[in-house]
Design an enzyme around this catalytic site. Structure first.
Site, short mmCIF file in Angstrom:
data_model
loop_
_atom_site.label_atom_id
_atom_site.label_comp_id
_atom_site.label_asym_id
_atom_site.label_seq_id
_atom_site.Cartn_x
_atom_site.Cartn_y
_atom_site.Cartn_z
N ASP A 103 0.85 -1.20 0.00
CA ASP A 103 0.00 0.00 0.00
C ASP A 103 0.88 1.24 0.00
O ASP A 103 2.04 1.19 0.39
CB ASP A 103 -0.93 0.01 1.24
CG ASP A 103 -2.21 0.79 1.00
OD1 ASP A 103 -2.13 2.03 0.87
OD2 ASP A 103 -3.29 0.18 0.93
N TYR A 135 -13.17 6.07 -14.38
CA TYR A 135 -13.28 4.85 -13.57
C TYR A 135 -13.86 3.71 -14.42
O TYR A 135 -13.31 2.59 -14.45
CB TYR A 135 -14.15 5.14 -12.36
CG TYR A 135 -14.18 4.03 -11.33
CD1 TYR A 135 -13.18 3.93 -10.36
CD2 TYR A 135 -15.19 3.08 -11.31
CE1 TYR A 135 -13.20 2.92 -9.40
CE2 TYR A 135 -15.22 2.07 -10.37
CZ TYR A 135 -14.22 1.99 -9.40
OH TYR A 135 -14.25 0.99 -8.46
N THR A 157 -17.06 0.86 2.32
CA THR A 157 -15.66 1.02 2.75
C THR A 157 -15.41 2.42 3.29
O THR A 157 -14.26 2.83 3.45
CB THR A 157 -14.68 0.70 1.59
OG1 THR A 157 -15.04 1.50 0.48
CG2 THR A 157 -14.70 -0.76 1.22
N ILE A 173 -19.75 -1.20 -2.11
CA ILE A 173 -19.39 -1.87 -0.85
C ILE A 173 -19.09 -0.79 0.19
O ILE A 173 -18.49 0.25 -0.14
CB ILE A 173 -18.12 -2.75 -1.04
CG1 ILE A 173 -18.25 -3.66 -2.28
CG2 ILE A 173 -17.84 -3.56 0.23
CD1 ILE A 173 -19.32 -4.72 -2.24
N ASN A 233 -5.56 -5.10 -6.34
CA ASN A 233 -6.79 -4.51 -5.78
C ASN A 233 -6.75 -2.99 -5.73
O ASN A 233 -7.79 -2.35 -5.83
CB ASN A 233 -6.98 -5.09 -4.36
CG ASN A 233 -7.91 -4.24 -3.53
OD1 ASN A 233 -9.13 -4.31 -3.66
ND2 ASN A 233 -7.35 -3.41 -2.65
N LYS A 269 -11.95 0.23 -15.40
CA LYS A 269 -12.44 -1.07 -14.91
C LYS A 269 -12.82 -2.00 -16.07
O LYS A 269 -12.62 -3.21 -15.97
CB LYS A 269 -13.61 -0.86 -13.94
CG LYS A 269 -13.18 -0.16 -12.63
CD LYS A 269 -12.12 -0.93 -11.88
CE LYS A 269 -11.77 -0.33 -10.54
NZ LYS A 269 -10.75 -1.08 -9.80
N1 LIG Z 1 -15.75 0.10 -2.34
C1 LIG Z 1 -16.50 -0.13 -3.40
O1 LIG Z 1 -17.71 0.13 -3.42
C2 LIG Z 1 -15.88 -0.75 -4.63
C3 LIG Z 1 -16.74 -1.26 -5.61
C4 LIG Z 1 -16.20 -1.86 -6.74
C5 LIG Z 1 -14.84 -1.94 -6.89
N2 LIG Z 1 -14.02 -1.42 -5.93
C6 LIG Z 1 -12.59 -1.51 -6.16
O2 LIG Z 1 -11.99 -2.20 -5.09
C7 LIG Z 1 -10.67 -1.73 -4.91
C8 LIG Z 1 -10.47 -1.31 -3.47
O3 LIG Z 1 -11.38 -0.27 -3.19
P1 LIG Z 1 -11.76 0.16 -1.69
O4 LIG Z 1 -13.16 0.58 -1.72
O5 LIG Z 1 -11.31 -0.86 -0.74
O6 LIG Z 1 -10.87 1.47 -1.56
P2 LIG Z 1 -10.23 2.14 -0.26
O7 LIG Z 1 -10.03 3.57 -0.64
O8 LIG Z 1 -10.99 1.80 0.95
O9 LIG Z 1 -8.80 1.44 -0.17
C9 LIG Z 1 -7.89 1.54 -1.24
C10 LIG Z 1 -6.49 1.30 -0.72
O10 LIG Z 1 -5.62 1.45 -1.86
C11 LIG Z 1 -4.53 2.26 -1.48
N3 LIG Z 1 -3.99 2.95 -2.66
C12 LIG Z 1 -4.51 4.01 -3.32
N4 LIG Z 1 -3.69 4.36 -4.33
C13 LIG Z 1 -2.64 3.50 -4.29
C14 LIG Z 1 -1.47 3.37 -5.08
N5 LIG Z 1 -1.20 4.21 -6.07
N6 LIG Z 1 -0.60 2.37 -4.77
C15 LIG Z 1 -0.86 1.53 -3.73
N7 LIG Z 1 -1.95 1.62 -2.95
C16 LIG Z 1 -2.84 2.60 -3.23
C17 LIG Z 1 -5.08 3.23 -0.46
O11 LIG Z 1 -4.03 3.78 0.35
C18 LIG Z 1 -6.04 2.33 0.32
O12 LIG Z 1 -5.37 1.68 1.37
C19 LIG Z 1 -10.47 -0.61 -5.91
O13 LIG Z 1 -9.84 -1.12 -7.08
C20 LIG Z 1 -11.88 -0.18 -6.22
O14 LIG Z 1 -11.99 0.41 -7.49
C21 LIG Z 1 -14.51 -0.83 -4.81
#
Ligand SMILES: NC(=O)c1ccc[n+]([C@@H]2O[C@H](COP(=O)([O-])OP(=O)(O)OC[C@H]3O[C@@H](n4cnc5c(N)ncnc54)[C@H](O)[C@@H]3O)[C@@H](O)[C@H]2O)c1
Length: 253
Positions: free
Chosen positions: A41, A160, A195, A193, A94, A164
């Site tokens: 991260d 986005y 988060t 989700i 991720n 994706k």
């Molecule tokens: N939360 C949702 O509703 C949702 C839905 C569909 C897809 N996603 C996807 O799931 C994945 C995780 O999302 P989330 O909701 O857990 O996000 P989040 O913001 O809660 O966590 C993302 C993590 O990624 C880290 N990060 C950001 N940029 C980075 C980089 N350049 N290098 C390394 N780490 C980095 C952040 O520090 C954080 O710890 C993403 O790819 C997101 O697009 C999320």
């Protein structure tokens, strides 16, 4: 013999963006299933917290500071897993970010490039670094975290949605190019989700978002992490290039 709960015993895994949200849940579930996990991260504190939670639960993990939009960081991450755990079996790409909702005609280059560099370059750099390690290992799995927005559009989310969809495409391409080397890839597509992002929604927008899911609610990180761990089980040998929605029925309407 491994128990059914220990289906990733002996595996070495990495999870990018493992310092929060879905990545943390995936890392915890990998460790719970017996894998050793490198949590990667940008956020050192978040990453350390995930490692702490894994250790407290009796699992094995370490943290590697990583910016997925950097090719050298992507390579260093793979090298770290190999030096710490001797090999790489499972790579979960991720890390990803969502832009502020912006109509397509108003998106400036800076915003466009930022989302491309993390969500798309980041996954490509990851895959490019991971494939030789997985081949050296005699095979392995790449799990890419896409989104329901890897299948459909959403108002104001052009960069986005584009990234994706591309992640789903890269997943298929891994299958086409590397199946004969024992490397498989799976994309998963979470819907909305909980988060933390949803905390800022006004009640009306929140209700609209919840009712867009036939199940009538958003998902929990746990509901993604547990499924990602299951699809990473080594007996999913004939599943390659697939896209699996984890979406409470969102894409079924
Ligand atoms: N939360 C949702 O509703 C949702 C839905 C569909 C897809 N996603 C996807 O799931 C994945 C995780 O999302 P989330 O909701 O857990 O996000 P989040 O913001 O809660 O966590 C993302 C993590 O990624 C880290 N990060 C950001 N940029 C980075 C980089 N350049 N290098 C390394 N780490 C980095 C952040 O520090 C954080 O710890 C993403 O790819 C997101 O697009 C999320």
């Amino acid at each position: 013999m491994t128990s059914t709960n220990n289906f990733l015993a002996g595996k070495a895994a990495l999870v990018t963006g493992g310092g929060a949200g879905l990545g943390r849940s995936i890392a915890l579930h990998y460790a719970k299933a017996g894998a050793k996990v490198v949590v990667a991260d940008l956020d050192d504190e978040g990453g350390a917290e995930t490692v702490r939670q894994i250790s407290d639960a009796g699992g094995e993990a370490l943290f590697q500071h990583t910016d997925v939009s950097s090719d050298s960081d992507a390579r260093a991450l793979v090298a770290k897993v190999q030096s710490a755990y001797g090999k790489l079996d499972i790579a979960c790409n991720n890390a990803g970010v969502a832009p502020p909702a912006t109509p397509m005609a108003d998106i400036d280059d800076k915003l466009w490039r930022r989302i491309m560099s993390i969500n798309l370059d980041g996954v490509f750099y990851g895959i490019r670094a991971q494939i030789p390690a997985l081949i050296d290992n005699g095979g392995g799995l790449i799990v890419n975290i896409a989104s329901i927005l890897g299948q459909v559009g959403f108002p104001g989310m052009a960069p986005y949605v584009a990234t994706k969809h591309a992640v789903v495409g890269l997943t298929k391409q891994v299958a086409v190019d590397y199946a004969d080397k024992g490397v498989r890839a799976i994309a998963v597509g979470p819907a909305f989700i909980k988060t933390g992002m949803e905390d800022n929604l006004d009640p009306k927008s929140r209700e609209a978002l919840e009712s867009a899911h036939p199940i009538g609610r958003m998902g929990e990180p746990e509901e993604v992490g547990s499924v990602v761990a299951m699809v990473s089980a080594p007996n999913w040998t004939f599943v390659n290039g697939a896209y699996l929605p984890i979406d409470g029925g969102y894409l079924s309407r």
